[in-house]
Write an enzyme that holds these catalytic residues in place. Structure first.
Site, PDB file in Angstrom:
ATOM      1  N   GLU A  26       0.821  -1.217   0.000  1.00 46.69           N
ATOM      2  CA  GLU A  26       0.000   0.000   0.000  1.00 46.69           C
ATOM      3  C   GLU A  26       0.856   1.269   0.000  1.00 46.69           C
ATOM      4  OE1 GLU A  26      -3.746  -0.397   2.515  1.00 46.69           O
ATOM      5  OE2 GLU A  26      -2.497  -2.003   3.325  1.00 46.69           O
ATOM      6  N   SER A 212      -6.545  -1.919   1.308  1.00 46.93           N
ATOM      7  CA  SER A 212      -6.739  -1.292   0.001  1.00 46.93           C
ATOM      8  C   SER A 212      -7.169  -2.297  -1.069  1.00 46.93           C
ATOM      9  CB  SER A 212      -5.469  -0.562  -0.452  1.00 46.93           C
ATOM     10  OG  SER A 212      -5.155   0.483   0.440  1.00 46.93           O
ATOM     11  N   SER A 348     -11.199   9.492  -0.322  1.00 44.12           N
ATOM     12  CA  SER A 348     -11.356   8.575   0.805  1.00 44.12           C
ATOM     13  C   SER A 348     -12.632   8.864   1.571  1.00 44.12           C
ATOM     14  CB  SER A 348     -10.153   8.667   1.741  1.00 44.12           C
ATOM     15  OG  SER A 348      -8.982   8.203   1.113  1.00 44.12           O
TER      16      SER A 348
END
EC number: 6.3.2.4
Length: 380
Positions: A26, A212, A348
């Site tokens: 990530e 993720s 996000s």
């Protein structure tokens, strides 16, 4: 940024080391998160020291230039591309006696870069979000944003997240774990396949300690199972396999206030056409939508907020977390996972949920930093 010694708190502002990148898969997501934070943090209140960790683990000084830290042509950014020096290394304090940050380069005397008052660790995945960095900061005596060692470690491991949540009476879905030794012999593989078969198809095969949506495969045919496990094992030798659940995918953000944790308005994940689930490309590259607030009844909204705070406290989280749920077609709630350092990218859900609840992005960062500055390191 020139690599020179600096005097800390020149204007009585707390000095924040924003640490990002890291050795996990990530890495790029973390860099994008840091760019968003660098744009939003209130420079009248905080002095900022951007610190990138390369994929090999070198701590590097990075210029305060968030425009260079964005996704470009579908490619994720990398700390090595934006580091100020190809060999220089930054070191945090080795003990609580001093908070001096030290910069070293081959053939040159070390330079003191001044003290750091608080660390904002924006790393995702192993070697950062999993308690390892938190342990280092505890040893250094430097306050930091987010959960401590235990909650970070448990929250990173999907198996033990589920075990803790179950022990507190929160619902989790059916699952099994394929441990490294299970996959090292044919007998172990056969036993693992038998446990997975009991879950029924389809199943989701995931790295147990990653996020993720990296390394995840939806398996609809038993013939695809071994390849899916091998793909997950590229990211983590420990694999979790979860039964598919029929229902709505929802998220809720938790933030610690002075009087305790509170939950935001929830979000609903609406996966874009062409995607079977909320995978990495759907999440970061393409156009999947997160609806905020989610289309829930008042009673459902109250319940997801209550359970989000309960899950936060069950794991002894601190500062912030995002709690992911399924609302099943039969009305049951299932906690899918807890993210103790959720993404802060422009798309996000965590900051967007708080914005919908009345806390702006800069205020959110300020609350997290002020909360960390109030907390001590060590046992608490």
């Amino acid at each position: 940024m020139s690599i020179e010694s600096t005097s800390p708190n020149q204007a009585a502002k707390p000095r924040v080391a924003i640490v990002f990148g890291g050795r996990s898969s990530e890495h790029g997501v973390s860099v994008v998160t840091a760019a968003s934070v660098l744009r939003a943090i209130d420079r009248s209140r905080y002095e900022v020291l951007p610190v990138g960790i390369t994929q090999e683990g070198r701590w590097a000084l990075v210029a305060d230039e968030p425009a260079r830290m964005a996704i470009s042509d579908g490619r994720m950014p990398d700390v090595d591309q934006i580091a100020e020096s190809p060999e220089g290394q930054l070191a945090l304090p080795a003990s609580p006696v001093s908070r001096e940050v030290v910069w070293t380069e081959p053939g040159a005397a070390p330079k003191l870069l001044g003290e750091v008052d608080v660390v904002l660790p924006l790393l995702h995945g192993p070697w950062g979000e999993d308690g390892t960095l938190q342990g280092l900061l505890e040893l250094s005596g430097v306050p930091y944003v987010g959960s401590g060692v235990l909650a970070s470690s448990v929250g990173m491991d999907k198996e033990y997240t589920k075990r803790v949540l179950e022990s507190f009476g929160l619902g989790v879905g059916p699952y099994t774990v394929v441990r490294p030794r299970d996959w090292e012999s044919e007998a172990g593989r056969a036993a693992a396949r038998e446990r997975i078969a009991a879950l029924g198809l389809p199943v989701f095969v995931k790295p147990c300690r990653a996020g993720s949506s990296i390394g995840i495969t939806k398996v609809k045919d038993a013939a695809e199972l071994d390849a899916a496990i091998e793909e997950a094992r590229r990211h983590d030798p420990k694999v979790i396999v979860e039964a598919m659940l029929e229902g709505r995918e929802l998220e809720c953000a938790v933030l610690e206030f002075e009087d305790g944790p509170r939950a935001s308005l929830p979000a609903e994940v609406l996966v874009g056409e062409g995607y079977e689930f909320y995978d990495f490309e759907a999440k970061y590259i393409d156009s999947s939508e997160v609806r905020i607030p989610a289309g829930l009844t008042e009673q459902e909204t109250a319940e997801i907020r209550r359970q989000a705070v309960e899950a936060f406290e069950a794991l002894s989280c601190e500062g912030l977390a995002r709690v992911d749920f399924f609302l099943l077609t039969d009305g049951r709630w299932v906690v899918n996972e807890i993210n103790t350092m959720p993404g802060f990218t422009p798309i996000s859900a965590y900051p967007k949920m708080w914005e919908a609840t009345g806390v702006s992005y800069p205020e959110l960062i300020d609350r997290l930093l002020q909360g960390a500055l109030r907390r001590s390191t060590g046992l608490r």
